[in-house]
Design a protein around this motif. Structure first.
Motif, PDB file in Angstrom:
ATOM      1  N   ALA A  18       0.817  -1.221   0.000  1.00  0.00           N
ATOM      2  CA  ALA A  18       0.000   0.000   0.000  1.00  0.00           C
ATOM      3  C   ALA A  18       0.847   1.266   0.000  1.00  0.00           C
ATOM      4  O   ALA A  18       0.418   2.318  -0.498  1.00  0.00           O
ATOM      5  CB  ALA A  18      -0.936   0.000   1.206  1.00  0.00           C
ATOM      6  N   GLU A  19       2.045   1.187   0.552  1.00  0.00           N
ATOM      7  CA  GLU A  19       2.897   2.368   0.679  1.00  0.00           C
ATOM      8  C   GLU A  19       3.703   2.665  -0.586  1.00  0.00           C
ATOM      9  O   GLU A  19       4.103   3.805  -0.828  1.00  0.00           O
ATOM     10  CB  GLU A  19       3.869   2.221   1.858  1.00  0.00           C
ATOM     11  N   SER A  20       3.956   1.658  -1.373  1.00  0.00           N
ATOM     12  CA  SER A  20       4.809   1.842  -2.554  1.00  0.00           C
ATOM     13  C   SER A  20       3.974   2.223  -3.767  1.00  0.00           C
ATOM     14  O   SER A  20       2.761   2.010  -3.813  1.00  0.00           O
ATOM     15  CB  SER A  20       5.585   0.555  -2.846  1.00  0.00           C
ATOM     16  N   GLY A  21       4.637   2.787  -4.765  1.00  0.00           N
ATOM     17  CA  GLY A  21       3.963   3.095  -6.024  1.00  0.00           C
ATOM     18  C   GLY A  21       3.834   1.840  -6.867  1.00  0.00           C
ATOM     19  O   GLY A  21       4.547   0.850  -6.660  1.00  0.00           O
ATOM     20  N   GLY A  22       2.938   1.866  -7.812  1.00  0.00           N
ATOM     21  CA  GLY A  22       2.756   0.712  -8.685  1.00  0.00           C
ATOM     22  C   GLY A  22       2.820   1.110 -10.145  1.00  0.00           C
ATOM     23  O   GLY A  22       2.875   2.289 -10.478  1.00  0.00           O
ATOM     24  N   ALA A 109     -10.026   2.408  -4.372  1.00  0.00           N
ATOM     25  CA  ALA A 109     -10.818   3.087  -3.345  1.00  0.00           C
ATOM     26  C   ALA A 109      -9.949   3.300  -2.115  1.00  0.00           C
ATOM     27  O   ALA A 109      -9.151   2.421  -1.748  1.00  0.00           O
ATOM     28  CB  ALA A 109     -12.051   2.261  -2.971  1.00  0.00           C
ATOM     29  N   LYS A 110     -10.099   4.446  -1.494  1.00  0.00           N
ATOM     30  CA  LYS A 110      -9.329   4.763  -0.285  1.00  0.00           C
ATOM     31  C   LYS A 110      -9.543   3.712   0.795  1.00  0.00           C
ATOM     32  O   LYS A 110      -8.615   3.337   1.510  1.00  0.00           O
ATOM     33  CB  LYS A 110      -9.738   6.140   0.231  1.00  0.00           C
ATOM     34  N   ALA A 111     -10.779   3.221   0.911  1.00  0.00           N
ATOM     35  CA  ALA A 111     -11.113   2.246   1.961  1.00  0.00           C
ATOM     36  C   ALA A 111     -10.647   0.836   1.623  1.00  0.00           C
ATOM     37  O   ALA A 111     -10.736  -0.056   2.465  1.00  0.00           O
ATOM     38  CB  ALA A 111     -12.617   2.252   2.220  1.00  0.00           C
ATOM     39  N   PHE A 112     -10.155   0.617   0.383  1.00  0.00           N
ATOM     40  CA  PHE A 112      -9.636  -0.689  -0.037  1.00  0.00           C
ATOM     41  C   PHE A 112      -8.152  -0.551  -0.408  1.00  0.00           C
ATOM     42  O   PHE A 112      -7.776  -0.588  -1.579  1.00  0.00           O
ATOM     43  CB  PHE A 112     -10.394  -1.217  -1.263  1.00  0.00           C
ATOM     44  N   PRO A 113      -7.269  -0.368   0.564  1.00  0.00           N
ATOM     45  CA  PRO A 113      -5.850  -0.206   0.231  1.00  0.00           C
ATOM     46  C   PRO A 113      -5.269  -1.460  -0.421  1.00  0.00           C
ATOM     47  O   PRO A 113      -5.674  -2.586  -0.099  1.00  0.00           O
ATOM     48  CB  PRO A 113      -5.203   0.057   1.604  1.00  0.00           C
ATOM     49  N   VAL A 114      -4.351  -1.262  -1.333  1.00  0.00           N
ATOM     50  CA  VAL A 114      -3.710  -2.389  -2.020  1.00  0.00           C
ATOM     51  C   VAL A 114      -2.793  -3.136  -1.053  1.00  0.00           C
ATOM     52  O   VAL A 114      -1.978  -2.535  -0.351  1.00  0.00           O
ATOM     53  CB  VAL A 114      -2.901  -1.895  -3.237  1.00  0.00           C
ATOM     54  N   VAL A 115      -2.938  -4.435  -0.992  1.00  0.00           N
ATOM     55  CA  VAL A 115      -2.044  -5.290  -0.207  1.00  0.00           C
ATOM     56  C   VAL A 115      -0.830  -5.651  -1.054  1.00  0.00           C
ATOM     57  O   VAL A 115       0.317  -5.479  -0.647  1.00  0.00           O
ATOM     58  CB  VAL A 115      -2.762  -6.570   0.260  1.00  0.00           C
ATOM     59  N   LYS A 116      -1.109  -6.125  -2.266  1.00  0.00           N
ATOM     60  CA  LYS A 116      -0.053  -6.433  -3.232  1.00  0.00           C
ATOM     61  C   LYS A 116      -0.690  -6.727  -4.579  1.00  0.00           C
ATOM     62  O   LYS A 116      -1.687  -7.461  -4.664  1.00  0.00           O
ATOM     63  CB  LYS A 116       0.779  -7.639  -2.770  1.00  0.00           C
ATOM     64  N   ASP A 117      -0.134  -6.146  -5.625  1.00  0.00           N
ATOM     65  CA  ASP A 117      -0.591  -6.377  -6.993  1.00  0.00           C
ATOM     66  C   ASP A 117      -2.109  -6.177  -7.131  1.00  0.00           C
ATOM     67  O   ASP A 117      -2.583  -5.063  -7.048  1.00  0.00           O
ATOM     68  CB  ASP A 117      -0.172  -7.772  -7.467  1.00  0.00           C
ATOM     69  N   LEU A 118      -2.843  -7.288  -7.312  1.00  0.00           N
ATOM     70  CA  LEU A 118      -4.290  -7.208  -7.528  1.00  0.00           C
ATOM     71  C   LEU A 118      -5.099  -7.470  -6.256  1.00  0.00           C
ATOM     72  O   LEU A 118      -6.329  -7.537  -6.306  1.00  0.00           O
ATOM     73  CB  LEU A 118      -4.703  -8.201  -8.620  1.00  0.00           C
ATOM     74  N   ILE A 119      -4.425  -7.613  -5.136  1.00  0.00           N
ATOM     75  CA  ILE A 119      -5.105  -7.894  -3.862  1.00  0.00           C
ATOM     76  C   ILE A 119      -5.330  -6.596  -3.096  1.00  0.00           C
ATOM     77  O   ILE A 119      -4.393  -5.822  -2.895  1.00  0.00           O
ATOM     78  CB  ILE A 119      -4.279  -8.863  -2.986  1.00  0.00           C
ATOM     79  N   VAL A 120      -6.567  -6.370  -2.674  1.00  0.00           N
ATOM     80  CA  VAL A 120      -6.865  -5.218  -1.834  1.00  0.00           C
ATOM     81  C   VAL A 120      -7.418  -5.693  -0.499  1.00  0.00           C
ATOM     82  O   VAL A 120      -7.955  -6.799  -0.378  1.00  0.00           O
ATOM     83  CB  VAL A 120      -7.884  -4.261  -2.509  1.00  0.00           C
TER      84      VAL A 120
END
Length: 257
Positions: A18-22, A109-120
């Motif tokens: 979530a903290e890194s750019g993609g 969505a702000k409430a669905f932060p990215v965990v990794k790749d396509l996972i939120v």
């Protein structure tokens, strides 16, 4: 139905956390069967990446039967892909043709932060349920199906609302990232049944308050949520939620005085 194979170009969102750019990475896949599901196609791609010594693409999945709501992918600009009333795991590759380029990304969505790749992280939905999406019942044997008379129309509407799998497609499609279709489905299926009466006065207030704390946006009735819902939840549930919320607010004011 004609079976055929295809070669595809995939542009997939890659993000460490979530903290890194993609960014989008481009992949080529060959000899993909038209009868594969979209997730099976990703399995083939990941096996290819592992053989090449590369990191596979992280994506969520569980039942692969259209029930768990985990296979959340934005495919060519539409949650769960081009087919109506279908989850990603039920989307088959015959929806595409040889030579197509497919763009795949996570929910935004702000409430669905990215965990990794396509996972939120969709745990915000869990916290909304914890705020009021339950009933007070004694544990033990279930009551006989005919013990509590319920009008068939109410039972049918409650069943349709309860079909919501909490995938988050409604949030992903909404320009405001609103969770009201999800929340209204969870409120509706309890509000329509006598079992939901015990928490009726607090349920809508508490769940909407939690939704706001999670950072979801407001509903402006564009209907995008209904259009992409894999379980075809109707926005009439939002109208019912608004009624429940107003009634609960009036009841709360009465109790205060």
């Amino acid at each position: 139905m004609e079976h055929y194979s295809m070669n595809l170009t995939l542009k997939v969102w890659k993000q460490k956390n979530a903290e890194s750019g993609g960014k989008f990475e481009t992949y080529k896949v060959s000899n993909i069967s038209s009868e594969m599901s979209f997730l099976e196609m990703f399995d083939v791609l990941n096996e290819q990446l592992i053989r090449e010594g590369k990191e596979p693409i992280a994506f969520d999945h569980d039942c692969r039967e259209g029930i768990c709501g985990m296979c959340s992918m934005y495919i060519n600009g539409r949650p769960h892909g081009p087919w109506h009333g279908t989850t990603t795991c039920q989307l088959h590759m015959r929806a595409f043709k040889d030579g197509d380029t497919i763009v795949v990304e996570p929910w935004r969505a702000k409430a669905f932060p990215v965990v990794k790749d396509l996972i939120v992280d969709r745990s915000a939905f869990d916290r909304i349920i914890q705020a009021g999406g339950y009933i007070s019942v004694n544990t033990g044997n279930a009551q006989d199906g005919n013990a509590i008379p319920i009008p068939k129309e109410n039972a049918d509407k409650a069943f349709a609302a309860a079909a919501c799998i909490g995938c988050g497609a409604c949030v992903a499609a909404c320009k405001n990232s609103s969770a009201l279709l999800f929340l209204s489905a969870k409120v509706s299926h309890l509000a329509l049944l006598p079992q939901g009466e015990a928490e009726k006065k607090d349920r809508a207030l508490n769940m909407i308050a939690q939704m706001d704390r999670e950072g979801f946006g407001s509903c402006t009735n564009t209907g995008a949520c209904e259009a992409v819902c894999p379980k075809e939840i109707e926005i009439t549930n939002i109208a019912r939620l608004n009624g429940e919320y107003l009634g609960a607010g009036l009841a709360s004011d009465t109790r205060k005085h």
